[in-house]
Structures are given as C-alpha cells and as structure tokens.
Design an enzyme around this catalytic site. Structure first.
Site, short mmCIF file in Angstrom:
data_model
loop_
_atom_site.label_atom_id
_atom_site.label_comp_id
_atom_site.label_asym_id
_atom_site.label_seq_id
_atom_site.Cartn_x
_atom_site.Cartn_y
_atom_site.Cartn_z
CG ASP A 73 10.60 59.17 38.15
OD1 ASP A 73 10.24 59.21 39.32
OD2 ASP A 73 10.73 60.29 37.69
CE1 TYR B 207 14.54 62.40 52.83
CE2 TYR B 207 14.17 62.47 55.40
CZ TYR B 207 14.74 61.80 54.30
OH TYR B 207 15.38 60.60 54.25
CE LYS C 121 12.46 59.08 53.69
NZ LYS C 121 12.59 57.57 52.91
CB VAL D 261 23.13 55.07 56.70
CG1 VAL D 261 23.76 54.23 56.00
CG2 VAL D 261 22.00 54.45 58.03
#
Length: 278
Positions: A63, A155, A159, A191
């Site tokens: 983790d 997110y 990032k 992707v």
C-alpha cells in the site's frame, strides 16, 4: 537505443504494476532483460501479473500510502536483487471526488496518488544514489494535473502535485555532482485500463492500449524527454499543446479559472484550439 538504466541485469520496481500501464511497463522491462519487482495490492492480482510477465519477477503486496509498506518494499528488493536502477512510481486510484465530498476520499486519493510518489522517491533514492550508476525515476502523472478539468478535483490536485514534485526531483538530481539518475513525468492520454474503463469491457476507439503508452514512454526516454506527453487515438499532440497553453493563459490573460469550460469563453477557446489542426 534505450535509457542507460534499462539494460539486461538491471533492476526495475513498478508500483501499481499488477494491471494497466504498470503491468505493460513491467512486461517491457522484463523483455529488455531487467529483473522486475511489481508492487500492488491483492495477492491474486500479483500472482496473475507475475505469470503474465515471466522471467525473474518479485511481487510484494504494498500500500503505497503507508510509509512502512514502502520501506519494507525497498528492503525486500535490496535483499533479493541488491538494489534498484529503474523506479516507476505508477500506483494510482480514481474513486471520484467533489469539492464538498467526503474527507476520506480526498485523504485516500492524495495519500496514494501524490504521497505514494513523494515517499516512494524518498525511500528508494538514497539507495539508488549510493549505487553510483545510471538510474531512472518515472512518476506517472496525468493531463488532469495540468489542465485540471472540472469533475474530479481530488484527483487533479494529486496529479498536479505529482507534476510539481517530479519537476523538483529532476532539478535536484541534475544538480548533484556525478549523479547519473534522471527523473521523468509520464503524462498518459486516454488509456484503456481498469482505472479508466468506467464499466466498459471493450477498448473505445479513442483510447490507446497500455502497451502503446509504454512504447511511447520508452521512445521518449530514448530522446531524454522529461515531459512524456502521450497522445491517443482522439487527441493529437498539437491539440494537447493548445489546451495546455490555454490553461496557462488563464493566468496571463486574467481570465476566469477553467475558462475553457466557461460559457463566455467557449467560442474563443474553440477558435484557439482550431489552430491545432491548421
């Protein structure tokens, strides 16, 4: 040509390596003759990944949000292979988020997607530097960390942090006398991976495969690129460049934030983006 760290007998560690881009990278590293360690969650997933990769593979359930897990991973790799030459900090999650969403979701996304990269580098780099040989650190970022589209702020924040950290890491490494370790930021396009599948079982026409993404990554490493900005079957590099330039222009032109999605700027952005096809 390959990066000087990607040679037969070298050692690669890939976090989030049991599926998607991480698994495709682990396969390519093994095909180049590297010894590979895949770190991920789920014993069954890791066993399947090892079988798919073949060769000399170590799997470690990890983790990346836990410093102790990362330290145990580094120790296992050092004990088995002697050290690390190529480190791909790729583990990531995307459960979704909102500005006023649950604090637990924000904490988990930032702990995995951002701090997993930061702490991963901090845990592995001292040993990599001590080897005094060519090395490689790849951090998996996202276009969402650059143009920060609305819809998943946790997110995007994580990032964006990966981008900033990778840039700082590259600057630090190039300033170390005699250091032969380079850092790179992988910026995938669309992707088709479990993270992006969204319940789909077949690859959308617009998406690249993880294998295409890794091929592009290796070609970019051969050129010495830091920013590995991947296109896909829908968005070309010129269009990506326009989107990135427009996002930076919000500050320069003092436009509203995320003006690309602001109704008052829709026509202006469309005209600007059209230049990518001219």
């Amino acid at each position: 040509m390959t990066h000087a760290a990607l040679v037969p007998g070298a050692v690669a560690v890939v976090t989030g390596g049991a599926s998607g881009i991480g698994l495709a990278a682990a396969k390519r590293f093994a095909a180049l003759g590297l010894k590979v360690c895949v770190a991920d969650l789920g014993a069954d997933r890791l066993a399947k990944a090892a079988a798919a990769i073949g060769g000399e593979v170590l799997t470690v359930e990890t983790d990346v949000s836990r410093l102790g897990d990362l330290e145990a991973l580094e120790a296992r790799v050092r004990e088995r292979f002697g050290g690390v030459d190529a480190l791909m900090l790729n583990a990531g999650i995307q459960p979704g988020s909102g500005i006023l969403g649950p604090a637990e979701a924000w904490d988990r996304v930032i702990a995995v997607n951002l701090m997993g990269v930061v702490r991963g580098a901090q845990v592995f780099l001292p040993g990599m530097l001590a080897r005094e040989r060519p090395g490689l650190v790849i951090a998996t970022g996202s276009k969402q960390g650059i143009t920060t589209p609305p819809g998943d702020p946790a997110y995007n924040v994580a990032k964006a942090g990966v981008k900033v950290f990778a840039e700082a890491l590259a600057h630090d490494l190039r300033g170390r006398e005699g250091c032969a370790i380079s850092a790179h930021l992988l910026i995938p396009g669309f992707v088709f991976t479990p993270l992006a599948a969204g319940g789909r079982t077949e690859k959308p026409e617009a998406a690249w495969t993880p294998e295409q993404t890794v091929d592009f990554m290796l070609e970019s490493l051969d050129r010495g690129d830091f920013y590995i900005l991947c296109p896909d079957n829908d968005v070309s590099r010129p269009l990506d460049e326009r989107r990135i330039a427009w996002a930076a222009g919000d500050i320069i032109e003092n436009r509203p934030p995320l003006s690309r999605w602001h109704p008052d700027y829709a026509e202006a952005f469309a005209a600007f983006a059209k230049g990518a096809a001219d």
